[in-house]
Design a protein around this motif. Structure first.
Motif, short mmCIF file in Angstrom:
data_model
loop_
_atom_site.label_atom_id
_atom_site.label_comp_id
_atom_site.label_asym_id
_atom_site.label_seq_id
_atom_site.Cartn_x
_atom_site.Cartn_y
_atom_site.Cartn_z
N PRO A 16 -29.01 17.50 -31.87
CA PRO A 16 -30.15 18.36 -32.13
C PRO A 16 -31.22 18.28 -31.07
O PRO A 16 -32.16 19.07 -31.08
N LYS A 17 -31.14 17.34 -30.14
CA LYS A 17 -32.19 17.17 -29.15
C LYS A 17 -31.87 17.89 -27.85
O LYS A 17 -32.52 17.68 -26.83
N GLY A 18 -30.85 18.72 -27.86
CA GLY A 18 -30.53 19.52 -26.70
C GLY A 18 -29.78 18.77 -25.61
O GLY A 18 -29.69 19.25 -24.48
N ARG A 19 -29.25 17.59 -25.92
CA ARG A 19 -28.49 16.85 -24.92
C ARG A 19 -27.09 17.44 -24.79
O ARG A 19 -26.67 18.30 -25.55
N GLU A 20 -26.34 16.93 -23.82
CA GLU A 20 -24.98 17.39 -23.61
C GLU A 20 -24.12 17.04 -24.82
O GLU A 20 -24.31 16.00 -25.44
N PRO A 21 -23.17 17.92 -25.18
CA PRO A 21 -22.27 17.60 -26.29
C PRO A 21 -21.52 16.28 -26.03
O PRO A 21 -21.14 15.99 -24.90
N MET A 22 -21.33 15.51 -27.08
CA MET A 22 -20.64 14.23 -26.97
C MET A 22 -19.33 14.29 -27.72
O MET A 22 -19.28 14.71 -28.86
N GLN A 23 -18.27 13.87 -27.07
CA GLN A 23 -16.96 13.87 -27.69
C GLN A 23 -16.89 12.81 -28.79
O GLN A 23 -17.49 11.74 -28.66
N PRO A 24 -16.13 13.07 -29.88
CA PRO A 24 -15.96 12.06 -30.93
C PRO A 24 -15.44 10.73 -30.39
O PRO A 24 -15.84 9.66 -30.86
N SER A 25 -14.55 10.77 -29.40
CA SER A 25 -14.02 9.52 -28.85
C SER A 25 -15.11 8.69 -28.20
O SER A 25 -15.09 7.45 -28.26
N LYS A 26 -16.09 9.35 -27.58
CA LYS A 26 -17.19 8.62 -26.97
C LYS A 26 -18.10 8.00 -28.03
O LYS A 26 -18.61 6.88 -27.85
N LEU A 27 -18.30 8.72 -29.12
CA LEU A 27 -19.09 8.16 -30.21
C LEU A 27 -18.40 6.94 -30.81
O LEU A 27 -19.03 5.91 -31.06
N LEU A 28 -17.09 7.05 -31.02
CA LEU A 28 -16.33 5.90 -31.53
C LEU A 28 -16.38 4.73 -30.56
O LEU A 28 -16.48 3.57 -30.97
N GLY A 29 -16.31 5.04 -29.26
CA GLY A 29 -16.39 3.98 -28.27
C GLY A 29 -17.73 3.27 -28.28
O GLY A 29 -17.81 2.04 -28.14
N GLN A 30 -18.80 4.04 -28.48
CA GLN A 30 -20.13 3.43 -28.55
C GLN A 30 -20.26 2.53 -29.78
O GLN A 30 -20.79 1.42 -29.71
N ILE A 31 -19.76 3.02 -30.93
CA ILE A 31 -19.81 2.21 -32.15
C ILE A 31 -18.94 0.97 -32.00
O ILE A 31 -19.32 -0.12 -32.43
N ARG A 32 -17.79 1.13 -31.37
CA ARG A 32 -16.89 -0.02 -31.16
C ARG A 32 -17.57 -1.09 -30.31
O ARG A 32 -17.50 -2.28 -30.64
N THR A 33 -18.22 -0.68 -29.24
CA THR A 33 -18.89 -1.65 -28.37
C THR A 33 -19.98 -2.40 -29.11
O THR A 33 -20.09 -3.63 -29.01
N GLN A 34 -20.79 -1.66 -29.87
CA GLN A 34 -21.85 -2.31 -30.64
C GLN A 34 -21.28 -3.26 -31.69
O GLN A 34 -21.80 -4.36 -31.90
N THR A 35 -20.20 -2.83 -32.33
CA THR A 35 -19.59 -3.65 -33.39
C THR A 35 -19.03 -4.95 -32.82
O THR A 35 -19.25 -6.03 -33.37
N LEU A 36 -18.31 -4.86 -31.72
CA LEU A 36 -17.72 -6.07 -31.14
C LEU A 36 -18.79 -7.03 -30.65
O LEU A 36 -18.66 -8.26 -30.81
N LEU A 37 -19.85 -6.50 -30.09
CA LEU A 37 -20.93 -7.37 -29.63
C LEU A 37 -21.61 -8.06 -30.81
O LEU A 37 -21.89 -9.27 -30.77
N GLY A 38 -21.89 -7.29 -31.88
CA GLY A 38 -22.52 -7.88 -33.06
C GLY A 38 -21.63 -8.91 -33.73
O GLY A 38 -22.10 -9.98 -34.14
N CYS A 39 -20.33 -8.61 -33.85
CA CYS A 39 -19.41 -9.57 -34.48
C CYS A 39 -19.25 -10.83 -33.65
O CYS A 39 -19.12 -11.93 -34.19
N GLU A 40 -19.28 -10.69 -32.33
CA GLU A 40 -19.18 -11.87 -31.46
C GLU A 40 -20.36 -12.80 -31.68
O GLU A 40 -20.21 -14.03 -31.75
N GLN A 41 -21.55 -12.24 -31.83
CA GLN A 41 -22.74 -13.06 -32.08
C GLN A 41 -22.67 -13.72 -33.45
O GLN A 41 -23.01 -14.90 -33.61
#
Length: 324
Positions: A16-41
């Motif tokens: 909604p903020k007018g940024r470039e469209p983001m592919q679902p795979s990129k969104l999943l990749g971002q969530i995956r990175t955050q999840t692995l970092l949080g679980c590691e801690q």
């Protein structure tokens, strides 16, 4: 809001903020990175707690055998904690990769993932299976709303996959299975020590997933996926506070406490039943020719205190009922 691409079943998410469209795979990749970092801690904190606990248990053991059991478990975990953490994070990554593969190709679970899940079921004993079920149920109840929102947004992101608790890579079941697999492959410890490790995993990892769920939902909301989803999934009926056995024993020894303690109000239906029975008894007594001075059934006037107007006595009410 979605825009179809040339490949069937694939979507671009328009933010909604007018940024470039983001592919679902990129969104999943971002969530995956955050999840692995949080679980590691979280795992780092858990293993520190495990080390401290086994050291204390070995010092306070009642026998040499028990002390050796805890000491050997502590030594084994110190040596293999890094490998256990890596195996756990790898297994969580497999769940995300499987979801991404289904989104892109509609493929079945990978052979590696299927074999691991099969060995987990075959190798479990009753105690481990019970511990797993308890951990999953407890974490799901604690983060019920967050998991509901996350699953709904993932289904909005990947509408062809029909994601549920069995396929959501962040569901407590997937994380618990991943940790049990890692422990089976990396930690050769007694079942008693293993169950203690599972309990600490529940305390220091599963019950601390709130910020991970919050970050995952934030990524999807920021991409425009169901931003107005209600914060509360469902309202639970209010319950009476639980009373412990100690409280009951304390009250039972003090009659004044029992009298002064507020009692729950009866349901309106039962109050109406009581009032109707008393009124009918009064009418039958009046119509049977009872003496004028005969005692009328006592009616609890508090039943009618919510009604407007003055309180009517039993005799007056019976007289008016007879006239009508």
């Amino acid at each position: 809001m979605f825009k179809h691409t040339s490949k069937p079943g694939s979507f671009d998410v328009i933010t909604p903020k007018g940024r470039e469209p983001m592919q679902p795979s990129k969104l999943l990749g971002q969530i995956r990175t955050q999840t692995l970092l949080g679980c590691e801690q979280l795992l780092a904190h858990m293993f520190s707690a495990v080390d401290d606990l086994f050291y204390d248990l070995s010092k306070r053991a009642s026998s040499n055998n028990e002390a050796n059991l805890y000491f050997e478990a502590m030594r084994e975990i110190r040596v293999n904690r890094e490998g256990t953490a890596k195996r756990f994070l790898h297994q969580v990554g497999i769940a995300f990769a499987h979801l991404a593969d289904r989104e892109r190709f509609g493929s079945a679970p990978s052979k590696e993932n299927s074999n691991i899940n099969l060995s987990l079921v075959e190798g479990d004993d009753l105690e481990i299976d019970l511990a797993k079920t308890t951990m999953i149920s407890s974490a799901r109840a604690l983060f019920n709303d967050d998991l509901y929102h996350l699953t709904a947004r993932l289904n909005e992101l990947l509408p062809l996959l029909d994601i549920d608790e069995n396929s959501n890579p962040l569901d407590p079941e997937q994380l618990t299975k991943a940790f049990i697999i890692a422990c089976q492959e990396q930690l050769h410890i007694n079942i008693k020590a293993r169950l203690i490790v599972f309990k600490l995993f529940e305390k220091h990892v599963l019950k601390q997933l709130g910020h991970i769920y919050h970050d995952a939902n934030h990524v999807l909301v920021d991409a425009g996926l169901l931003p107005e989803l209600a914060r509360t999934v469902k309202k639970h009926a209010p319950q009476m506070p639980a009373t412990s056995l100690d409280d009951l024993a304390a009250h039972s020894t003090n009659p004044n406490t029992l009298i002064s303690r507020p009692q729950p109000q009866a349901a309106p239906f039962f109050m109406g039943q009581e009032a109707l029975g008393l009124l009918l008894a009064a009418v039958r007594q009046s119509s049977s020719g009872a003496p004028a001075g005969a005692a009328m059934p006592a009616i609890n006037c508090f039943i009618f205190t919510n009604n407007p107007g003055p309180v009517m006595t039993g005799q007056e009410l019976a007289s008016r009922l007879s006239q009508s």
